[in-house]
Design a protein around this motif. Structure first.
Motif, PDB file in Angstrom:
ATOM      1  N   ILE A   4      25.403  24.746  14.461  1.00 54.38           N
ATOM      2  CA  ILE A   4      25.629  23.307  14.349  1.00 54.38           C
ATOM      3  C   ILE A   4      24.415  22.673  13.701  1.00 54.38           C
ATOM      4  N   GLN A   5      24.677  21.875  12.673  1.00 57.68           N
ATOM      5  CA  GLN A   5      23.618  21.151  11.991  1.00 57.68           C
ATOM      6  C   GLN A   5      23.753  19.678  12.339  1.00 57.68           C
ATOM      7  N   ARG A   6      22.750  19.177  13.078  1.00 56.73           N
ATOM      8  CA  ARG A   6      22.695  17.756  13.407  1.00 56.73           C
ATOM      9  C   ARG A   6      21.604  17.128  12.551  1.00 56.73           C
ATOM     10  N   LYS A  18      28.316  25.641  22.514  1.00 55.22           N
ATOM     11  CA  LYS A  18      29.515  25.351  23.292  1.00 55.22           C
ATOM     12  C   LYS A  18      29.351  24.049  24.086  1.00 55.22           C
ATOM     13  N   ALA A  19      28.197  23.861  24.717  1.00 60.91           N
ATOM     14  CA  ALA A  19      27.952  22.646  25.509  1.00 60.91           C
ATOM     15  C   ALA A  19      27.992  21.402  24.625  1.00 60.91           C
ATOM     16  N   PHE A  20      27.377  21.472  23.447  1.00 65.52           N
ATOM     17  CA  PHE A  20      27.376  20.324  22.545  1.00 65.52           C
ATOM     18  C   PHE A  20      28.795  19.982  22.108  1.00 65.52           C
ATOM     19  N   ILE A 117      32.335  13.137  12.501  1.00 67.59           N
ATOM     20  CA  ILE A 117      31.662  11.926  12.950  1.00 67.59           C
ATOM     21  C   ILE A 117      32.347  11.565  14.264  1.00 67.59           C
ATOM     22  N   ILE A 118      31.615  11.790  15.353  1.00 69.22           N
ATOM     23  CA  ILE A 118      32.135  11.532  16.694  1.00 69.22           C
ATOM     24  C   ILE A 118      31.085  10.711  17.434  1.00 69.22           C
ATOM     25  N   GLU A 124      27.643  18.906  11.475  1.00 66.57           N
ATOM     26  CA  GLU A 124      28.459  19.941  10.845  1.00 66.57           C
ATOM     27  C   GLU A 124      28.500  21.173  11.723  1.00 66.57           C
ATOM     28  N   VAL A 125      29.665  21.816  11.749  1.00 69.61           N
ATOM     29  CA  VAL A 125      29.832  23.083  12.447  1.00 69.61           C
ATOM     30  C   VAL A 125      30.124  24.132  11.383  1.00 69.61           C
ATOM     31  N   HIS A 126      29.191  25.052  11.210  1.00 64.43           N
ATOM     32  CA  HIS A 126      29.344  26.128  10.251  1.00 64.43           C
ATOM     33  C   HIS A 126      30.041  27.278  10.975  1.00 64.43           C
ATOM     34  N   VAL A 127      31.273  27.572  10.569  1.00 64.15           N
ATOM     35  CA  VAL A 127      32.086  28.577  11.250  1.00 64.15           C
ATOM     36  C   VAL A 127      32.143  29.859  10.432  1.00 64.15           C
ATOM     37  N   SER A 128      32.331  30.973  11.147  1.00 64.27           N
ATOM     38  CA  SER A 128      32.469  32.268  10.493  1.00 64.27           C
ATOM     39  C   SER A 128      33.341  33.167  11.371  1.00 64.27           C
ATOM     40  N   LYS A 129      33.488  34.394  10.974  1.00 67.39           N
ATOM     41  CA  LYS A 129      34.389  35.340  11.624  1.00 67.39           C
ATOM     42  C   LYS A 129      34.214  35.349  13.144  1.00 67.39           C
TER      43      LYS A 129
END
Length: 177
Positions: A4-6, A18-20, A117-118, A124-129
């Motif tokens: 996660i990029q804040r 997960k908590a964030f 934007i919440i 941003e959530v960088h997702v992968s396999k």
């Protein structure tokens, strides 16, 4: 594993991620993909028969999610740099939008970026396999491929009629840009 990029930090620890995300109303899990699918998933593109084979190999996951969350349908999206019209396809989702149904993705190959934007915060959530992300209905978000220009994701639906993007004016939801 997602990162996660804040604005002020990068989260890489699984528990912190997960908590964030839970604090933002998002569901995140990590599900290892079956090794039996690795050979087919390593391919850049897939035929319809290969997509069906992958979904069949993940049927156990769909059965579990149907019981737990009531999903009724799934499909497999395969995006890469050689897909005809890929830039036009991505342009539909790389602007801030919502859906009237939840958006659920299980990333089984490649990588991409979900932006949000919440509560006035952009991240941003960088997702992968292995990453599984459920975005509640009416949540401000966008999606784009990362520099690898490749992703395979299983999409789960309760009702795909609510899946059309409804675009949102970012200036009305972002605080302290």
């Amino acid at each position: 594993m997602a990162t996660i990029q804040r604005k002020t930090e990068t989260l890489q620890d699984a528990d912190a991620i997960k908590a964030f995300l839970v604090s933002k109303g998002l569901v995140y899990e990590f599900f290892k993909t079956p090794e039996s699918l690795d050979l087919i998933l390593d391919q850049k593109g897939l035929t319809d028969a290969e997509k069906a084979e992958v979904l069949s190999g993940l049927e156990y996951r769909f059965d579990q999610l149907k019981k737990e969350h009531g999903y009724k349908a799934n499909d497999l999206v395969v995006l890469h740099d050689e897909v005809p019209g890929i830039q036009d396809m991505l342009a539909k989702f790389d602007k801030l939008h919502i859906h009237t149904d939840e958006e659920v993705r299980y990333i089984i190959d490649g990588s991409g970026i979900f932006g949000f934007i919440i509560d006035g915060e952009r991240f941003e959530v960088h997702v992968s396999k292995g990453d599984f992300l459920s975005i509640p209905a009416n949540t401000n978000h966008w999606f784009t491929l990362d520099k690898n220009l490749r992703i395979k994701a299983v999409r789960y639906f309760k009702d795909n009629s609510g899946w059309t993007p409804v675009y949102v004016d970012e200036s009305k939801v972002l605080i302290n840009a």
